[in-house]
Design a protein around this motif. Structure first.
Motif, PDB file in Angstrom:
ATOM      1  N   LEU A  73       0.843  -0.898  -0.075  1.00 21.40           N
ATOM      2  CA  LEU A  73       0.021  -0.082   0.068  1.00 21.40           C
ATOM      3  C   LEU A  73       0.900   1.202  -0.051  1.00 21.40           C
ATOM      4  O   LEU A  73       1.966   1.285   0.788  1.00 21.40           O
ATOM      5  N   ALA A  74       0.633   2.217  -0.832  1.00 21.77           N
ATOM      6  CA  ALA A  74       1.348   3.421  -1.068  1.00 21.77           C
ATOM      7  C   ALA A  74       0.452   4.688  -1.136  1.00 21.77           C
ATOM      8  O   ALA A  74      -0.469   4.438  -2.115  1.00 21.77           O
ATOM      9  N   TYR A  75       0.722   5.794  -0.741  1.00 24.84           N
ATOM     10  CA  TYR A  75       0.375   6.843  -1.074  1.00 24.84           C
ATOM     11  C   TYR A  75       0.967   7.704  -2.208  1.00 24.84           C
ATOM     12  O   TYR A  75       2.234   7.580  -1.906  1.00 24.84           O
ATOM     13  N   LEU A  76       0.569   8.206  -3.030  1.00 28.72           N
ATOM     14  CA  LEU A  76       1.109   9.029  -4.111  1.00 28.72           C
ATOM     15  C   LEU A  76       0.412  10.453  -4.106  1.00 28.72           C
ATOM     16  O   LEU A  76      -0.802  10.853  -4.092  1.00 28.72           O
ATOM     17  N   GLN A  77       1.546  11.277  -4.265  1.00 29.25           N
ATOM     18  CA  GLN A  77       1.070  12.790  -4.526  1.00 29.25           C
ATOM     19  C   GLN A  77       1.630  13.136  -5.760  1.00 29.25           C
ATOM     20  O   GLN A  77       2.761  12.699  -6.191  1.00 29.25           O
ATOM     21  N   PHE A  78       0.711  13.868  -6.477  1.00 36.33           N
ATOM     22  CA  PHE A  78       1.318  14.497  -7.941  1.00 36.33           C
ATOM     23  C   PHE A  78       1.363  15.894  -7.692  1.00 36.33           C
ATOM     24  O   PHE A  78       0.060  16.577  -7.642  1.00 36.33           O
ATOM     25  N   LYS A  79       2.353  16.584  -8.358  1.00 38.03           N
ATOM     26  CA  LYS A  79       2.518  18.052  -8.426  1.00 38.03           C
ATOM     27  C   LYS A  79       2.631  18.303  -9.883  1.00 38.03           C
ATOM     28  O   LYS A  79       3.614  18.049 -10.391  1.00 38.03           O
ATOM     29  N   PRO A  80       1.639  19.103 -10.264  1.00 43.30           N
ATOM     30  CA  PRO A  80       1.489  19.525 -11.700  1.00 43.30           C
ATOM     31  C   PRO A  80       2.703  20.229 -12.010  1.00 43.30           C
ATOM     32  O   PRO A  80       3.115  20.578 -13.304  1.00 43.30           O
ATOM     33  N   ASP A  81       3.126  21.111 -11.078  1.00 43.99           N
ATOM     34  CA  ASP A  81       4.220  22.431 -11.555  1.00 43.99           C
ATOM     35  C   ASP A  81       5.494  21.696 -11.824  1.00 43.99           C
ATOM     36  O   ASP A  81       6.408  22.192 -12.284  1.00 43.99           O
ATOM     37  N   LYS A  82       5.649  20.278 -11.242  1.00 50.90           N
ATOM     38  CA  LYS A  82       6.906  19.668 -11.631  1.00 50.90           C
ATOM     39  C   LYS A  82       6.913  19.264 -12.963  1.00 50.90           C
ATOM     40  O   LYS A  82       8.256  18.921 -13.625  1.00 50.90           O
ATOM     41  N   GLY A  83       6.097  19.039 -13.665  1.00 45.38           N
ATOM     42  CA  GLY A  83       5.826  18.682 -15.046  1.00 45.38           C
ATOM     43  C   GLY A  83       6.236  17.347 -15.618  1.00 45.38           C
ATOM     44  O   GLY A  83       6.486  16.811 -16.571  1.00 45.38           O
ATOM     45  N   ALA A  84       6.360  16.361 -14.473  1.00 39.82           N
ATOM     46  CA  ALA A  84       7.098  15.079 -14.837  1.00 39.82           C
ATOM     47  C   ALA A  84       5.980  14.022 -14.338  1.00 39.82           C
ATOM     48  O   ALA A  84       5.185  14.268 -13.415  1.00 39.82           O
ATOM     49  N   PRO A  85       5.776  13.008 -15.105  1.00 33.85           N
ATOM     50  CA  PRO A  85       4.881  12.007 -14.774  1.00 33.85           C
ATOM     51  C   PRO A  85       5.418  10.831 -13.804  1.00 33.85           C
ATOM     52  O   PRO A  85       6.607  11.036 -13.573  1.00 33.85           O
ATOM     53  N   ARG A  86       4.508  10.139 -13.099  1.00 31.29           N
ATOM     54  CA  ARG A  86       4.923   9.276 -12.207  1.00 31.29           C
ATOM     55  C   ARG A  86       4.692   7.804 -13.146  1.00 31.29           C
ATOM     56  O   ARG A  86       3.719   7.864 -13.960  1.00 31.29           O
ATOM     57  N   GLY A  87       5.527   7.115 -13.081  1.00 27.51           N
ATOM     58  CA  GLY A  87       5.412   5.740 -13.729  1.00 27.51           C
ATOM     59  C   GLY A  87       6.438   5.662 -14.894  1.00 27.51           C
ATOM     60  O   GLY A  87       7.587   5.631 -14.474  1.00 27.51           O
TER      61      GLY A  87
END
Length: 146
Positions: free
Chosen positions: A44-58
């Motif tokens: 189980l993991a929590y993920l935070q996505f910050k749009p200002d960084k411009g990079a995808p996760r994965g």
């Protein structure tokens, strides 16, 4: 276009009690989302996505790991590619979406706004099972299909 290695469903808004298939209840106290019930999960993991960084996760795939992502808040542009067939699919993911990705399906998530999710898997995390695969998802697009 649908991919056989990707399953997406939106948890329904429900009134108590939550039905067997899961759902989301909202009250003055906040939201309760039943993401899993009875399935074995070892990661189980929590993920935070910050749009200002411009990079995808994965931008990777797993040989063995099957994973489920639940979007808590925000919007994500997702891209999937079946490693075996070459078929690909883009989706717009929103709160309440539950995405299951089978092994050998590359995936990447690009935030269109600040977003949060949790990831579950019946397998323990094994870094040797994560293989880089650039899906070319670098610019937030507005042409997503569902």
């Amino acid at each position: 276009m649908a991919l056989s290695k990707v399953s997406v469903r939106r948890l329904p808004d429900v009134a108590p009690p939550i039905p067997e298939g899961g759902g989301r209840m909202t009250s003055d106290a906040g939201e309760l989302a039943q993401i899993a019930n009875g399935e074995p999960f070892r990661f189980l993991a929590y993920l935070q996505f910050k749009p200002d960084k411009g990079a995808p996760r994965g931008n990777h795939f797993h040989r063995v790991k099957n994973e489920t992502l639940y979007v808590i808040g925000g919007r994500l542009r997702a891209r999937f590619r079946d490693i075996d067939t070459g078929e690909s699919m883009d989706l717009l993911l929103e709160p309440g979406d539950l995405v299951t990705v089978a092994p050998r399906c590359a995936h990447a998530y690009l935030p269109l706004e600040y977003s949060q999710a949790v990831e579950l898997s019946p397998s323990v995390y094994d870094p040797t099972d994560t293989l880089r695969f650039d899906l070319g998802i670098t610019t937030p697009g507005r042409d997503e299909v569902r």
